[in-house]
Scaffold this motif. Structure first.
Motif, PDB file in Angstrom:
ATOM      1  N   GLU A   1      -2.349  -3.643  13.480  1.00 18.55           N
ATOM      2  CA  GLU A   1      -2.680  -2.243  13.758  1.00 18.55           C
ATOM      3  C   GLU A   1      -1.633  -1.574  14.641  1.00 18.55           C
ATOM      4  O   GLU A   1      -1.955  -0.791  15.541  1.00 18.55           O
TER       5      GLU A   1
ATOM      6  N   ASN B   1       0.812  -1.211   0.000  1.00 16.42           N
ATOM      7  CA  ASN B   1       0.000   0.000   0.000  1.00 16.42           C
ATOM      8  C   ASN B   1       0.844   1.259   0.000  1.00 16.42           C
ATOM      9  O   ASN B   1       0.473   2.258  -0.621  1.00 16.42           O
ATOM     10  N   ASP B   2       1.953   1.227   0.703  1.00 16.39           N
ATOM     11  CA  ASP B   2       2.813   2.407   0.773  1.00 16.39           C
ATOM     12  C   ASP B   2       3.663   2.443  -0.499  1.00 16.39           C
ATOM     13  O   ASP B   2       4.650   1.735  -0.635  1.00 16.39           O
TER      14      ASP B   2
ATOM     15  N   ASP C   1       4.174  -4.619   5.542  1.00 13.17           N
ATOM     16  CA  ASP C   1       2.988  -3.834   5.216  1.00 13.17           C
ATOM     17  C   ASP C   1       1.710  -4.518   5.709  1.00 13.17           C
ATOM     18  O   ASP C   1       0.854  -3.907   6.349  1.00 13.17           O
ATOM     19  N   LYS C   2       1.603  -5.818   5.440  1.00  8.99           N
ATOM     20  CA  LYS C   2       0.370  -6.530   5.806  1.00  8.99           C
ATOM     21  C   LYS C   2       0.293  -6.822   7.298  1.00  8.99           C
ATOM     22  O   LYS C   2      -0.794  -6.782   7.891  1.00  8.99           O
TER      23      LYS C   2
ATOM     24  N   GLN D   1     -12.601  -7.729   1.479  1.00 10.64           N
ATOM     25  CA  GLN D   1     -12.029  -6.775   0.530  1.00 10.64           C
ATOM     26  C   GLN D   1     -11.915  -7.390  -0.868  1.00 10.64           C
ATOM     27  O   GLN D   1     -12.158  -6.729  -1.877  1.00 10.64           O
TER      28      GLN D   1
ATOM     29  N   GLN E   1      -0.912  -3.853   9.057  1.00 12.90           N
ATOM     30  CA  GLN E   1      -2.357  -3.723   8.851  1.00 12.90           C
ATOM     31  C   GLN E   1      -3.111  -4.700   9.759  1.00 12.90           C
ATOM     32  O   GLN E   1      -4.107  -4.352  10.395  1.00 12.90           O
TER      33      GLN E   1
END
Lengths: 349, 349, 349, 349
Positions: free
Chosen positions: B227, B108-109, B220-221, B141, B224
């Motif tokens: 958190e 995402n980044d 990244d994951k 998602q 997520q």
């Protein structure tokens, strides 16, 4: 100049460490194998069981008798655990050196030993004569010992990986992770469905979930090396190949050190060692780089963004992890050049 | 009852993920491959390049043109990174779903992405339409996405291993070690000396010392999922086998939990998942248990005498780690049974 | 006693036969490698390319110049065909012995050579100085030669299998079948998709359907050995292993002979040969019995109910099939013990 | 439309052919395994022994009782030889079809059978109800049989290779050479030192020097096919891989035929066969092209300069060489589409 010839007995020579001892000793110019014993194969020529030795050894397996073995200078035990213990008194009393490739003398705390091996230990009185045969860590003790506890293969690769870090007190020894991987020859030559080619080829797995016996051995030695309690998590894995062992060791640095400093420190630590090779920064050892040789090759790596240090080390489990290291220990015991018989170049490809 | 048939295009079908998509889709009764493209092999029949497909596909590779691909319902990209990104606007604009087996949409980044992949990212505007296609974590998602970032093989095996622990906030996420091992098919079909049979057979090694691109993907994951910031040390290794991937993941428990509690927690976490199998306590997964199948099998293990938890998980890197998971995502996107075309039983022995 | 030291040059040392020469010569006490050349790798240390040689050779690859090579006693060509031919005049003129591990001098009929190798032969004048370096068949010629055509791996295993039968005129030489099998190291170290681990592992195939270059080489030598025309059908196969070659040779006996007679005849034929081992009746050789060693092991078998004789022979394709035999030829050329440097015991397991 | 479901019993399901039957039948939509028996493992779930079946079969091994098996439509014997013979009377009397994957019914000449298998044959009266289950040769007999002798793996690959040549009376059947190569799964799942990964990996050998039981089986069928006496020399070899079998068959043409004619003849011979694929001229089959599938792929080759014809054929020894062919026979017996359950695409890479 006359040369010493060491007279050698091998007890239990039918397994892979037995044949590997014979392969190595065939090119040792100051060693002579005078007896190799096996109850089950008595009378069979070793070259009939191991045809790679055809034309090299005419020797046959014989019954293991005290008389024959007492006439040797050194006796190697390439046996299951418990056997060396049962003959050690008689042999050492006769001045024969004992090199046990099994586990009988590997753990100083005999209560721990008994718990993991399920046997009473019968040689407590001999323990002061024992050295743990990892020369790069305990060479001085080896020189003076009568009995050598030849290290396990995983401990060899993992203790060598950790030695520079522990010597310099660089890591938190309470939280070490060692992820080990071994070729299948480590499981020996016993008929075992799980080790069939059709079962282990093209597959990879962790094993030893109930605890591997090399764990207490490493704990024992790491505590000795670090002079404090240590915490080690060890998971062994099986690799679909015959020979070779790789260990990836993870620890947390207590003070920050860069890749260059660690590299230098590792190189200096092993600068005088024939059988440990610190690879250049940025490279990583592969097990094929040591196949058939007594080398341990390693690399140290400092991942960015954390306080972790990672060391990967490779050995041939049957050589530096067993028979080669045993011969290295014999050389030290008898004052021979440490690399006699151990000049095999790794077979690559 | 009439059944939907999904019209499929595959871009870059000459590699191992391409042929694996074709193998899987051959037994999918609601899917039809209408185009498979390759610039270099245009005009060549796929069965001439991959003879296992003789008699099954009559299709030839074609030039990748927008017209042909826009006539599909979904386009899989089995290409190097950068290709999906270059066609995603045109395809999504035409209502075509995109499933990228490469890395273009995995992070995402986008600044992090550009740093690791050395390219400008040209689809920032499309990122809201992207889902990370690990259905066991991000199924909702996936259902609503137009673009699927099909996960890397290591991330699939490691994120699935960690999910139960992270969901229940059981571990210190600042210090996770993941020791991954992959078969050589993961390196693809490019001519590469290091991947020759004479080089990689009978050898085991760590690699990726300079950093593996699956690390930022996992970071990244995991952030997520957890958190919060996380710390992950990841070392990949190469196993001398064609297919299969095993990951051993080590973490510290924040509060003590026994083997039984962890076992129950893992089983409950994945009770409803078709493609994740929590093995019984005391057993350990082997990669051959998933060879050719879309399963991820795992075991959780609590070594005594520490606060560590160890999870070992296995997948077939080309199936659950690539083409199989891509088809699973396609099934979700089109409302088909999630296991359509994915009933292959692992080939054992 | 002073010992000769043979000064050695190796041209084209980056391939598998090059590194194998270095491995063998490292334990040869009358040989010194003074130059190893490679255009592409000039300046690179051999131990950087082949880490099994770390600590053993400090040598770097250099440009192949006539000056350097003319200062050697012998030059090995571990090159593609055509290279030895291009330097042979200059070297032999300077009194340097040439041992070509490629095919430039293997076929006496140069028209046949040109047809199979697609080159004009530029050394017709040197052919009288050439010997075909299969010492067990052509030792006397080797002793007097200036140029050694080191045999191909298949010819080595197949000609040795046939020699006893041809010497005694026992078989119909017009109808011989040789079914050969080779490990993948025989294909060399070039990047080649078909030799990737993911392609060749776990698979077996015949190859060379258009004709293998070892066929005319064997025809040429068999005609010389049998002193008549011969008929040979040869099909090579690829085995999913690194090293090793097995040939099963089928011929029809002209007069009936039993298993015992054949066994005796084979044993007598090779009684004085160090590197040929006739296995006992009823046993069969395995390639692992010669892995890393210069031995050829064979067995002769007489199936009941027919006039067929079957010989199976095994070699290590890189040792007796290439670098080991080259060193054996060097030893003969320089009057050294034929087994100098060639005492490696096969690595088993 | 209602569909038949064939109720299936499997006797002796713990070996590799047993688990392979289960793998194949899992995707057969008109078959239901109702019983799988094993004396030694009675009560154990098949998925506990073969974890690739976890989540697919809930079945446990049971004692082999006549009652249970008589309630089946067909019983597969995946047992050592002798077992099917002991139950065939009871089952056929109850109208149950028998498919024996062992050798009890493979040889019509029962004296020959007894000689090779060392047992009295107890089902002479049933032989008229037997068909040799090689459908591409004996399909009409299979349709009408009550007992199927499922062929051995070598015979399957070799008889299919020879069929076009024999049908057209093209070769001298008195002098055929068949050089066969098998992966190690053919040796079964018994604990056997010679089949350990550390023994068979990275090695190749001929075996069966004392005569392989597939020889009389092939002689029996070839005589039937050729309607005359035949001469066959057969040497089996062991390949270091799990699955796959290749046979190279050599014969002398009675009248000259070119490559093109032979190619056409082979293609026409097998034009209507689902499971035989004649590869294009100039290509050669590899075992990986059939791994996990029921295909036999072959090529015919005409070496120049002789009267030889060479056929190379590949199968997966556990599929077309055992369990897959057994299911193919079942499909024929019950009038199902011959490829039901047999649509697996070979796993490549």
């Amino acid at each position: 100049m006359e040369q010493t010839t060491v007279k050698i007995g091998i007890v239990g020579g039918t397994g892979y460490t037995g044949v590997e001892l014979l392969r190595i000793l065939a090119n040792h110019n100051q060693a002579q194998v005078v007896a190799i014993t096996s109850r089950s194969e008595s009378g069979v020529k070793v070259a009939d069981m191991y045809p790679n030795l055809r034309g090299i050894y005419d020797l046959a397996f014989s019954e293991p008798t005290v008389e024959v073995l007492q006439a040797c200078d050194v006796v190697f035990f390439a046996t299951p655990h418990g056997v060396a213990m049962s003959m050690a008194h008689e042999l050492t009393a006769a001045g024969v050196k004992v090199i046990d490739l099994a586990a009988d003398f590997r753990i100083n705390d005999l209560a721990v030993w008994s718990k993991w091996y399920g046997l009473e230990h019968t040689c407590e009185d001999l323990m002061p004569q024992v050295a743990y045969g990892l020369p790069e860590v305990f060479r001085e003790q080896v020189k003076q010992a009568n009995i050598i506890a030849n290290p396990g293969c995983y401990p060899t690769s993992i203790l060598l990986a950790l030695k520079p870090l522990i010597d310099h007190d660089l890591i938190d020894v309470s939280d070490i992770v060692a992820d080990g991987k071994s070729g299948v020859s480590g499981a020996g030559r016993g008929a075992n469905v799980a080790m069939l080619g059709a079962e282990m080829s093209e597959s990879f797995k962790a094993y030893g979930v109930a605890g591997h016996r090399h764990l207490p051995e490493m704990q024992d030695k790491l505590m000795q090396m670090a002079e404090q309690n240590i915490g080690l998590t060890f998971v062994p894995h099986l690799v679909p190949m015959i020979r070779g062992m790789e260990s990836s060791v993870y620890a947390n640095l207590k003070t920050d050190m860069g890749q260059d400093q660690l590299q230098t420190l590792f190189e200096e630590c092993y600068a005088d060692e024939t059988f440990v090779d610190v690879m250049p920064a940025g490279s990583l050892p592969e097990t094929r780089m040591v196949k058939g040789s007594n080398m341990c090759r390693m690399a140290v790596y400092r991942p960015p963004g954390s306080n972790k240090v990672v060391v990967t080390s490779v050995i041939d489990n049957l050589v530096k992890g067993a028979a080669g290291q045993a011969v290295q220990n014999m050389n030290i015991l008898f004052g021979l050049p440490e690399n006699s018989g151990l000049n095999q170049v790794a077979l690559l490809p």
